[in-house]
Enzyme design. Sequence first.
Site, PDB file in Angstrom:
ATOM      1  N   LYS A 136      42.145  35.885  41.142  1.00  0.00           N
ATOM      2  CA  LYS A 136      41.921  37.162  40.148  1.00  0.00           C
ATOM      3  C   LYS A 136      43.686  37.460  40.153  1.00  0.00           C
ATOM      4  O   LYS A 136      44.412  37.561  41.073  1.00  0.00           O
ATOM      5  CB  LYS A 136      41.199  38.244  41.030  1.00  0.00           C
ATOM      6  CG  LYS A 136      41.075  39.584  40.078  1.00  0.00           C
ATOM      7  CD  LYS A 136      40.166  40.440  40.898  1.00  0.00           C
ATOM      8  CE  LYS A 136      39.997  41.663  40.187  1.00  0.00           C
ATOM      9  NZ  LYS A 136      39.064  42.516  41.114  1.00  0.00           N
ATOM     10  N   SER A 176      35.343  44.068  38.503  1.00  0.00           N
ATOM     11  CA  SER A 176      36.273  43.511  37.698  1.00  0.00           C
ATOM     12  C   SER A 176      36.927  42.235  38.041  1.00  0.00           C
ATOM     13  O   SER A 176      37.797  41.624  37.490  1.00  0.00           O
ATOM     14  CB  SER A 176      37.608  44.449  38.182  1.00  0.00           C
ATOM     15  OG  SER A 176      37.922  44.310  39.553  1.00  0.00           O
ATOM     16  N   SER A 202      33.490  45.189  42.865  1.00  0.00           N
ATOM     17  CA  SER A 202      34.202  44.200  41.966  1.00  0.00           C
ATOM     18  C   SER A 202      33.923  42.903  42.217  1.00  0.00           C
ATOM     19  O   SER A 202      34.233  41.859  41.426  1.00  0.00           O
ATOM     20  CB  SER A 202      35.795  44.427  42.044  1.00  0.00           C
ATOM     21  OG  SER A 202      35.977  45.742  40.973  1.00  0.00           O
TER      22      SER A 202
END
Length: 398
Positions: A33, A110, A134
């Site tokens: 990420k 996210s 997330s």
Amino acid sequence: MATTDTAVWRERGNPLVAGFGSGPLHGVRLAVKDVHAVAGHRLGAGNPAWLAEAVPQRAHSWAVGTLLAAGADVTGIAQTDEFAYSLNGTNAHYGTPPNPAAPGRVPGGSSGGPAAAVALGQADAGLGSDTAGSIRVPASYCGLHGLRPTHGAVPATGMLPLAPSFDTVAWLARDARTLARLGDVLLPSGGVEGQRPFRTALVARDLVALADSGVREAFGPAAAGLAERLGLKTEEVPSLGGDPAERAAAFATAQAAEVWECDGAWVSAHPGTLGPGVEARFARAAAVTPEERTAAEEVVHLGARELLAALPDDAVLLLPAASGPAPLPDEDSARKAATRQGTFRLTCLASGAGLPCLVLPRMSVDGLPVGLAVIAGRGSDRALLDLGVRSAGRGLRP
């Protein structure tokens, strides 16, 4: 790269960074990420203006470096919702990563980029973060396994902070064994031998009630089936204490105050650079007063004490990982808000108490995946991962 690839990956290689030697993760392909530092590459935080000002990182984040040292390859840097401040998985600048488990629907955020990469088969595992869900929400929406570890169990050094009191390094994978293999490397040393075995599966009716009707219908059989498979006694209670709505509102306020501390100065100096949803969230964060923050933190701490008191060492808490399956990108705004609210009320429970939470892909609603979340006491991360492996019918890891 194609448009779809750009929505999933900011940078991609073959691999982008090769692992060191032939360690225990040799051959595992990682999607990292875009909040973790990868040496020699910029950190983009899901925002082009931030990326334009960024310089190549001089060192890996602790988690990236540790996984590389164990032999894993970094396939690429995967997209994130801006500053990791969303549960949806959309990005106004780079697009929405696909969700092959729920075509046409969002992947969740996210950590939506890593989740999409894993679900598409372009990576074996995704390294992300989890502050308020997330990792757990993308795992739920994409039919994956995910772990938010005990807060502080895995060093967050070199990871872009969002709200440090709640931030955790977190990861997801297509199968329970790969999830556990990453945990063997990232988590503090020591096995599960000294821990009391899990004996009870708690179910709180007020938490299950936060989910949509379809999820509620699927949850009962899924929870009972998991408990039976693991030899756990199911204990149903009305509540674990506290009001879920009040607890979630307080968590959102406490989190927002820390978000503004971390990123408010940059956001203020770069007006107009955020997507609409994230911009609105930052505007609310900017308005939190010191008095509101203090009051909110007191509620969060009280909720944590209540949860810890209700969760014995030999028990796990079962609950839906999200209030519903993945929504459509153009979902009606009222419906979208209700889904986010219900999901946030579920995810903030572990976040506020700093507890580990495992997500297992054990439910389906109208043919769409929804995760079953398993919360346990602090430091029981490895036992949770073993629970996940056993639930998949693979037995204990060697």
